[in-house]
Enzyme design. Structure first.
Site, short mmCIF file in Angstrom:
data_model
loop_
_atom_site.label_atom_id
_atom_site.label_comp_id
_atom_site.label_asym_id
_atom_site.label_seq_id
_atom_site.Cartn_x
_atom_site.Cartn_y
_atom_site.Cartn_z
N GLU A 179 49.63 59.68 17.05
CA GLU A 179 48.72 59.13 18.12
C GLU A 179 49.44 58.14 18.66
O GLU A 179 49.51 56.91 18.25
CB GLU A 179 47.29 59.03 17.68
N LYS B 137 29.23 44.87 14.89
CA LYS B 137 30.72 44.17 14.48
C LYS B 137 31.39 44.78 15.53
O LYS B 137 32.11 45.72 15.40
CB LYS B 137 31.09 44.41 12.92
N PRO B 138 31.55 43.79 16.60
CA PRO B 138 32.70 44.41 17.85
C PRO B 138 33.91 44.25 17.13
O PRO B 138 34.29 43.28 16.46
CB PRO B 138 32.37 43.66 18.75
N GLU C 97 33.70 58.46 14.36
CA GLU C 97 34.48 58.96 15.54
C GLU C 97 35.87 58.37 15.46
O GLU C 97 35.92 57.20 15.74
CB GLU C 97 33.80 58.73 16.94
N ASN D 279 38.76 49.60 22.74
CA ASN D 279 38.94 50.43 23.95
C ASN D 279 37.98 50.66 25.04
O ASN D 279 37.90 50.56 26.17
CB ASN D 279 39.63 51.73 23.83
N SER E 156 40.25 53.78 14.23
CA SER E 156 41.08 54.47 13.54
C SER E 156 40.64 55.26 12.59
O SER E 156 39.77 54.86 11.69
CB SER E 156 42.63 53.58 13.29
N CYS F 128 40.80 57.67 22.45
CA CYS F 128 40.87 58.64 21.08
C CYS F 128 41.10 60.15 21.76
O CYS F 128 41.54 60.88 21.10
CB CYS F 128 39.66 58.63 20.28
#
Ligand code: SIN
Length: 507
Positions: free
Chosen positions: A408, A197-198, A275, A174, A254, A309
């Protein structure tokens, strides 16, 4: 599909989309130990543009062995990087900031291509993400120790901050640039090295950032980028969490995945910085300026099309101002939410990131409407634009038995509830295992202080819909995470305190 794009054969390629637009900083290889490399297996996976479902390019689909090579490279680079001076690290971070600023337009095009964000928002992300490099370039020179008064004569107590070693940096789709700079700026300032690690949806931004880091003079091995599809992500994650050379796992994503990584990290008693998901309340009291609250509701809900988030997830509006607020909000959505591909002038809301996310958002709204919720505006996919577009939506009459009540949403759907008393709204707001961002609109100063104290969230914004910056400490409590990013505390996550006792000073 193939005919709609042409990729040059070199690694640092240019990409011609539909024969016209050219993407600079596009890399087709991963980055390990200063080399642009393919997967050991030579496998690749496609990176998809969510606005038109076309393949942008392919990148290496790496496996556990590639991750291990990257950790070894970072571990070897740590031996020298940890001994650089704070000033040297600061200068390199400042150069990285400069080249990223210079390449804002190119980076933004890559973010828009792979994440779907409108170009203006992508440029905003570069400015935001780059502010972390600038901030940590400064912070690097202020990682101070302490000399503590000793309880013993002729002894001295010294506390110093030591870098943790190799950090595994696992980042989301995001904010594919900012979530890297917020972590890597801090860990480099502290003297650590990393393997990034994207997310599989957005590896190109990470590779572009690594290319610019290389240009800025970041030594080989200090930053490594390992790309992989979803299929290989668990095996790579295991190496990044369990390899003995890794000192810390820094993850944004997540809560579900955060718990898995935390479990793996626990085996080696590794430090974690997590996070995770939020479930932010957006509370409007009767004293609030309603137009201002509605304006900020747009920011808190529709930043990145609701895929944040910290995005407002539950609008809790006092009954006396409920109608006025939802009408003001609806008016702004009707005028301000323009759906379309992020490259189109005037578009403010792009597609959702992938099919899974699109299905989730549509499913939550369908379930709510089938059980009696009302869509004041929007309420369905915008399939005339593309497979992943969803209308900007307000839902009212939402009840606890609907799935959307507690989940969420991570999409452009604003769920508005009514409350009557301050105590009631605090109870509703806190009735979640999440605790990241929260928003309160009131002109009553006492009430603002009470909310700051009583809301069980890591961050409380009073009369504002945006909390994020490099200067404050960003992070959550409960299942929203562990640790803080940004601020002076962001660097502390990547250091250990070493206690040295100097004794026999009279001998
Ligand atoms: C997130 O919500 O995923 C992070 C956004 C931010 O840093 O503002």
């Amino acid at each position: 599909m193939i005919s709609s794009y042409v990729v040059s054969l070199s690694n640092k390629s240019s990409l011609f989309l539909n024969g016209s637009r050219r993407l600079h900083l596009l890399n087709k290889n991963a980055y390990i130990n200063g080399q642009w490399v393919s997967a050991g297996s030579k496998a690749v996976f496609p990176v998809i543009n969510p606005a038109d479902d076309k393949v942008i390019t392919e990148v290496p689909d790496m496996e556990a062995a590639d991750a291990k090579t990257a950790v070894d490279a970072a571990s070897s680079a740590f031996k020298t990087w940890k001994n650089t001076t704070a000033k040297e690290r600061s200068n390199i971070l400042r150069k990285w900031f400069d080249v990223c600023a210079k390449n804002t337009d190119y980076l933004a095009q890559i973010i828009t291509a792979e994440s779907g964000k409108p170009l203006a928002e992508s440029k905003g992300e570069i400015a935001y993400g780059n502010s972390f490099l600038e901030w940590f370039a400064d912070t690097a020179r202020h990682i101070n120790g302490e000399v503590v008064p000793s309880p013993w004569p002729n002894k001295m107590i010294m506390l110093t901050r030591q870098p943790l070693g190799v950090v595994s940096v696992i980042t989301p789709w995001n904010f594919p640039f900012a979530m890297i700079t917020r972590k890597v700026g801090a860990l480099m300032a502290a003297g650590c090295t990393c393997v990034i690690k994207p997310a599989e949806d957005t590896p190109l931004t990470a590779l572009a950032a690594a290319q610019l880091a290389e240009e800025a003079g970041v030594p080989k091995g200090v930053i490594n980028v390992v790309t992989s599809s979803r299929k290989n992500a668990p095996a790579i994650g295991k190496v990044l969490c369990e390899d003995p050379n890794v000192g810390c796992i820094s993850f944004t994503g997540s809560t579900h995945v955060g718990k898995i990584l935390y479990g793996m990290a626990s085996k080696g008693i590794k430090r974690v910085s997590l996070e995770l998901g939020g479930n932010a309340p957006f509370i409007v009291f009767p004293s609030a300026d309603i137009e201002h609250a509605a304006e900020h509701a747009m920011l808190a809900k529709f930043r990145n099309n609701g895929q944040a988030c910290v995005g407002a997830n539950r609008f809790l509006i006092h009954k006396d101002v409920f109608e006025a607020f939802v009408q003001a909000f609806k008016k702004r959505i009707a005028k301000g939410c323009v759906l379309g591909p992020g490259t189109k002038e005037g578009v403010t809301c792009g597609p959702l990131i992938n099919t899974e996310q699109s299905k989730k958002v549509a499913g939550l709204v369908e379930d709510a409407i089938s059980k009696g919720a009302k869509a004041l505006i929007g309420g369905k996919p915008a399939l005339d634009i593309g497979s992943k577009f969803y209308e900007s939506t307000i839902l009212t009459d939402v009840k606890p038995e609907m799935k959307i009540y507690a989940e969420e949403i991570f999409g452009p759907v604003a769920v508005c509830h009514m409350f009557e008393t301050e105590q009631e709204v605090v109870t509703i707001a806190n009735s979640t295992r999440s605790g990241l961002g929260s928003y309160v609109f009131t002109k009553d100063l006492g009430q603002a202080f009470r909310m700051s104290r009583q809301l069980d969230f890591g961050m409380v914004a009073i009369n504002d819909g945006i909390l994020s910056a490099a200067e404050p400490a960003f992070g959550g409590i409960k299942e929203s995470g562990i640790g803080r990013e940004g601020s002076k505390h962001g660097v502390e996550e990547y250091t250990d305190i070493k206690y040295t006792l100097f004794s026999a000073l009279d001998k």
